[in-house]
Design a protein around this motif. Structure first.
Motif, PDB file in Angstrom:
ATOM      1  N   ALA A  69      -7.358 -36.006 -97.806  1.00 34.53           N
ATOM      2  CA  ALA A  69      -8.421 -35.170 -97.975  1.00 34.53           C
ATOM      3  C   ALA A  69      -9.872 -35.962 -98.122  1.00 34.53           C
ATOM      4  CB  ALA A  69      -8.631 -34.116 -98.951  1.00 34.53           C
ATOM      5  N   GLY A  70     -10.419 -36.503 -97.902  1.00 32.43           N
ATOM      6  CA  GLY A  70     -11.832 -37.202 -98.366  1.00 32.43           C
ATOM      7  C   GLY A  70     -11.731 -38.296 -96.985  1.00 32.43           C
ATOM      8  N   THR A  71     -11.050 -39.147 -96.520  1.00 34.74           N
ATOM      9  CA  THR A  71     -10.782 -40.012 -95.829  1.00 34.74           C
ATOM     10  C   THR A  71     -12.084 -40.448 -94.729  1.00 34.74           C
ATOM     11  OG1 THR A  71      -8.344 -40.403 -95.943  1.00 34.74           O
ATOM     12  CG2 THR A  71      -9.395 -42.136 -94.022  1.00 34.74           C
ATOM     13  N   PRO A  72     -12.781 -40.976 -94.743  1.00 30.11           N
ATOM     14  CA  PRO A  72     -13.365 -41.335 -93.301  1.00 30.11           C
ATOM     15  C   PRO A  72     -12.880 -40.932 -91.846  1.00 30.11           C
ATOM     16  CG  PRO A  72     -14.032 -43.161 -94.489  1.00 30.11           C
ATOM     17  CD  PRO A  72     -12.048 -42.299 -95.486  1.00 30.11           C
ATOM     18  N   THR A  73     -13.978 -40.207 -91.159  1.00 31.18           N
ATOM     19  CA  THR A  73     -13.444 -39.864 -90.108  1.00 31.18           C
ATOM     20  C   THR A  73     -14.750 -40.027 -88.865  1.00 31.18           C
ATOM     21  OG1 THR A  73     -12.605 -38.111 -89.080  1.00 31.18           O
ATOM     22  CG2 THR A  73     -14.328 -37.582 -90.435  1.00 31.18           C
ATOM     23  N   MET A  74     -14.633 -39.603 -87.981  1.00 31.44           N
ATOM     24  CA  MET A  74     -15.345 -39.741 -86.745  1.00 31.44           C
ATOM     25  C   MET A  74     -15.722 -41.916 -86.779  1.00 31.44           C
ATOM     26  SD  MET A  74     -18.923 -37.393 -87.641  1.00 31.44           S
ATOM     27  CE  MET A  74     -19.647 -38.327 -86.045  1.00 31.44           C
ATOM     28  N   GLY A  75     -13.819 -42.219 -86.661  1.00 32.02           N
ATOM     29  CA  GLY A  75     -14.290 -43.612 -86.777  1.00 32.02           C
ATOM     30  C   GLY A  75     -14.321 -43.763 -85.063  1.00 32.02           C
ATOM     31  N   GLY A  76     -13.460 -43.099 -84.195  1.00 32.51           N
ATOM     32  CA  GLY A  76     -13.285 -43.052 -83.260  1.00 32.51           C
ATOM     33  C   GLY A  76     -15.165 -43.598 -82.074  1.00 32.51           C
ATOM     34  N   ALA A  77     -16.261 -43.289 -83.156  1.00 33.70           N
ATOM     35  CA  ALA A  77     -17.378 -44.334 -82.387  1.00 33.70           C
ATOM     36  C   ALA A  77     -17.174 -45.507 -82.346  1.00 33.70           C
ATOM     37  CB  ALA A  77     -18.679 -43.391 -83.592  1.00 33.70           C
ATOM     38  N   MET A  78     -16.612 -46.344 -83.346  1.00 32.40           N
ATOM     39  CA  MET A  78     -16.186 -47.379 -82.469  1.00 32.40           C
ATOM     40  C   MET A  78     -15.297 -48.162 -81.534  1.00 32.40           C
ATOM     41  SD  MET A  78     -13.497 -50.046 -85.242  1.00 32.40           S
ATOM     42  CE  MET A  78     -13.731 -48.781 -87.170  1.00 32.40           C
ATOM     43  N   ILE A  79     -14.376 -47.260 -81.307  1.00 34.32           N
ATOM     44  CA  ILE A  79     -13.902 -47.048 -80.024  1.00 34.32           C
ATOM     45  C   ILE A  79     -14.465 -47.449 -79.101  1.00 34.32           C
ATOM     46  CG2 ILE A  79     -11.447 -46.522 -78.715  1.00 34.32           C
ATOM     47  CD1 ILE A  79     -10.521 -45.564 -81.477  1.00 34.32           C
ATOM     48  N   ILE A  80     -15.578 -46.075 -78.558  1.00 31.85           N
ATOM     49  CA  ILE A  80     -16.290 -45.849 -77.707  1.00 31.85           C
ATOM     50  C   ILE A  80     -17.179 -47.416 -77.797  1.00 31.85           C
ATOM     51  CG2 ILE A  80     -18.172 -43.826 -76.403  1.00 31.85           C
ATOM     52  CD1 ILE A  80     -14.545 -43.628 -76.698  1.00 31.85           C
ATOM     53  N   PHE A  81     -17.979 -47.087 -78.296  1.00 30.25           N
ATOM     54  CA  PHE A  81     -19.031 -47.978 -78.724  1.00 30.25           C
ATOM     55  C   PHE A  81     -18.246 -49.794 -78.297  1.00 30.25           C
ATOM     56  CE2 PHE A  81     -20.786 -52.385 -80.713  1.00 30.25           C
ATOM     57  CZ  PHE A  81     -21.977 -51.934 -80.202  1.00 30.25           C
ATOM     58  N   ALA A  82     -17.439 -50.066 -78.873  1.00 30.36           N
ATOM     59  CA  ALA A  82     -16.670 -51.080 -78.464  1.00 30.36           C
ATOM     60  C   ALA A  82     -15.884 -51.570 -76.282  1.00 30.36           C
ATOM     61  CB  ALA A  82     -15.256 -51.549 -79.155  1.00 30.36           C
ATOM     62  N   VAL A  83     -15.235 -49.998 -76.370  1.00 29.25           N
ATOM     63  CA  VAL A  83     -14.814 -49.544 -75.036  1.00 29.25           C
ATOM     64  C   VAL A  83     -16.348 -50.378 -73.661  1.00 29.25           C
ATOM     65  CG1 VAL A  83     -13.833 -48.356 -73.187  1.00 29.25           C
ATOM     66  CG2 VAL A  83     -13.253 -48.859 -75.579  1.00 29.25           C
ATOM     67  N   VAL A  84     -17.118 -49.068 -74.437  1.00 24.15           N
ATOM     68  CA  VAL A  84     -18.599 -48.929 -73.547  1.00 24.15           C
ATOM     69  C   VAL A  84     -19.070 -50.616 -73.373  1.00 24.15           C
ATOM     70  CG1 VAL A  84     -21.225 -47.905 -72.580  1.00 24.15           C
ATOM     71  CG2 VAL A  84     -18.958 -46.676 -73.976  1.00 24.15           C
ATOM     72  N   LEU A  85     -19.126 -51.508 -74.391  1.00 23.60           N
ATOM     73  CA  LEU A  85     -20.206 -52.435 -74.152  1.00 23.60           C
ATOM     74  C   LEU A  85     -19.371 -53.259 -74.257  1.00 23.60           C
ATOM     75  CD1 LEU A  85     -22.966 -54.518 -74.837  1.00 23.60           C
ATOM     76  CD2 LEU A  85     -21.411 -54.305 -77.419  1.00 23.60           C
ATOM     77  N   SER A  86     -17.960 -53.769 -73.920  1.00 26.76           N
ATOM     78  CA  SER A  86     -17.011 -54.573 -73.148  1.00 26.76           C
ATOM     79  C   SER A  86     -16.902 -55.173 -71.623  1.00 26.76           C
ATOM     80  CB  SER A  86     -15.490 -54.562 -73.771  1.00 26.76           C
ATOM     81  OG  SER A  86     -14.652 -55.392 -73.057  1.00 26.76           O
ATOM     82  N   THR A  87     -16.954 -52.959 -71.286  1.00 25.06           N
ATOM     83  CA  THR A  87     -17.266 -52.655 -69.983  1.00 25.06           C
ATOM     84  C   THR A  87     -18.056 -53.135 -69.249  1.00 25.06           C
ATOM     85  OG1 THR A  87     -15.783 -50.854 -70.014  1.00 25.06           O
ATOM     86  CG2 THR A  87     -16.825 -50.990 -68.029  1.00 25.06           C
ATOM     87  N   LEU A  88     -19.379 -52.687 -69.848  1.00 27.03           N
ATOM     88  CA  LEU A  88     -20.472 -53.523 -70.069  1.00 27.03           C
ATOM     89  C   LEU A  88     -20.335 -55.413 -69.022  1.00 27.03           C
ATOM     90  CD1 LEU A  88     -22.378 -50.913 -71.350  1.00 27.03           C
ATOM     91  CD2 LEU A  88     -22.487 -50.319 -68.940  1.00 27.03           C
ATOM     92  N   LEU A  89     -19.841 -55.408 -69.858  1.00 23.54           N
ATOM     93  CA  LEU A  89     -20.032 -56.940 -70.367  1.00 23.54           C
ATOM     94  C   LEU A  89     -19.606 -57.524 -68.981  1.00 23.54           C
ATOM     95  CD1 LEU A  89     -20.506 -58.419 -74.331  1.00 23.54           C
ATOM     96  CD2 LEU A  89     -22.034 -58.690 -71.811  1.00 23.54           C
ATOM     97  N   TRP A  90     -17.242 -57.094 -68.824  1.00 18.90           N
ATOM     98  CA  TRP A  90     -17.583 -57.877 -67.771  1.00 18.90           C
ATOM     99  C   TRP A  90     -16.788 -56.931 -66.582  1.00 18.90           C
ATOM    100  CZ3 TRP A  90     -16.960 -62.294 -69.070  1.00 18.90           C
ATOM    101  CH2 TRP A  90     -16.786 -63.335 -70.781  1.00 18.90           C
TER     102      TRP A  90
END
Length: 360
Positions: A69-90
């Motif tokens: 309980a209380g562990t930070p969540t919504m960290g998946g935003a990090m995954i999506i940001f990295a995937v989208v940026l990397s895909t757009l770059l390469w």
């Protein structure tokens, strides 16, 4: 973007033409996504902690989860940001499949973000209602599958390939629309149900993405596709870059999500990852192979369906708790044991799925 830059630089030095190779761009895509997560992960975790965006724990869940309980969540935003940026770059942004994958991933991430925001920030335990969630999933999925159907360049793009059988397939025609919908939405929700233990959902997602990335590369290569007798889908090779970004971002997130987790991905990550795997499988025409490789996700989803059906019809529960990973927890299995064993099962299933390319 980097492909365009490489093309321009190759006019001055032919060595920059190496950027044309999908394999090289796939490697750089994975590394870029990995570095983004490792660099910005700690900052995101600190921000989520300071903002008190923490995980709530089910009252009827295993007692061992109370410490989460209380562990930070919504960290998946990090995954999506990295995937989208990397895909757009390469990736080659002139290929339609890349945009289909990005649209579905971002769309389902937005649905998950709203659900998480309501649950965690607004303290509304219900989040998005099942009806609301299905409506938005239908809207996003419906839009992309209709465009897919209308822009098919060859009948092989609407063929349901049957693994283990040579020259076997079913021409779906208009049935492609509901079938593709079920694959994307089903995959999304199955991964979301699996996301209940530290690292349980992310590494299987990484392994399945790697398997699909390999298939995408083979399907996009006329010689390899012909040799393996799988549909040669023009442009699907670029999905290798997208899948590599999923692999890199997933491994970067696992650095912080491994037991005991510093951050959880939340629905923003789980829903979008599952949808991303589903849409890639559709575009390379390997939905049944996805069913095999993602067997852990299937098992989790089926356990919930059986539990609910059994309780409604007989008043009895088949499992001590669903999804099934909670059943093993209540049987006394330590959390790390469950996680690693599910990882091992996924390795085996991914290998079985890949073997279908040759065993025909």
């Amino acid at each position: 973007m980097m492909l365009l830059i490489g093309d321009w630089l190759s006019m001055f030095d032919a060595g920059f033409g190496v950027v044309q190779y999908i394999t090289l761009r796939a490697i750089f895509s994975a590394l870029t996504a990995l570095v983004i997560c490792l660099m910005y992960g700690p900052k995101l975790i600190r921000w989520l902690t300071d903002a008190r965006i923490g995980q709530s724990v089910r009252d009827d869940g295993p007692e061992s989860h109370l410490v989460k309980a209380g562990t930070p969540t919504m960290g998946g935003a990090m995954i999506i940001f990295a995937v989208v940026l990397s895909t757009l770059l390469w990736s080659d942004l002139t290929v339609k499949q890349v945009w289909f994958a990005l649209f579905v991933t971002i769309g389902f991430a937005a649905i998950g973000w709203v659900d998480d925001y309501r649950k965690v920030v607004l303290a509304n335990s219900a989040g998005l209602s099942a009806r609301e969630k299905l409506f938005w999933q239908t809207l996003v999925t419906g839009a992309v599958v209709i465009v897919m159907y209308l822009t098919t360049a060859d009948k092989s793009e609407l063929l349901l390939v049957l693994p283990f059988f040579k020259d076997a397939g079913i021409e779906l025609g208009w049935a492609f629309l509901p079938f593709a919908f079920l694959v994307i939405v089903g995959s999304s929700n199955a991964v979301n149900l699996t996301d209940g233990l530290d690292g349980l959902a992310i590494l299987p997602s990484v392994m399945v993405a790697a398997g699909l990335g390999l298939i995408a590369y083979l399907a996009g290569h006329a010689v390899f596709a012909g040799y393996l007798n799988i549909p040669n889908i023009k442009g699907s090779g670029e999905l290798t870059v997208f899948c590599s970004a999923l692999v890199g971002a997933g491994l970067g997130f696992l650095w912080f999500n491994t037991y005991p987790a510093q951050v959880f991905m939340g629905d923003v990550g789980a829903l979008s990852l599952g949808a991303a795997l589903g849409v890639v499988a559709i575009m390379v025409r390997q939905e049944i192979v996805l069913f095999i490789m993602g067997g852990v996700f299937v098992m989790e989803a089926v356990s919930v369906i059986l539990q609910v059906a059994s309780f409604k019809m007989t008043g009895r529960r088949i499992f001590r708790m669903a999804p099934i990973h909670h059943h093993f927890e209540l049987k006394g299995w330590p959390e790390p044991r469950i996680i690693v064993r599910f990882w091992i099962i996924t390795v085996i299933l991914v290998l079985v799925g890949l073997s279908t390319l040759k065993l025909r």
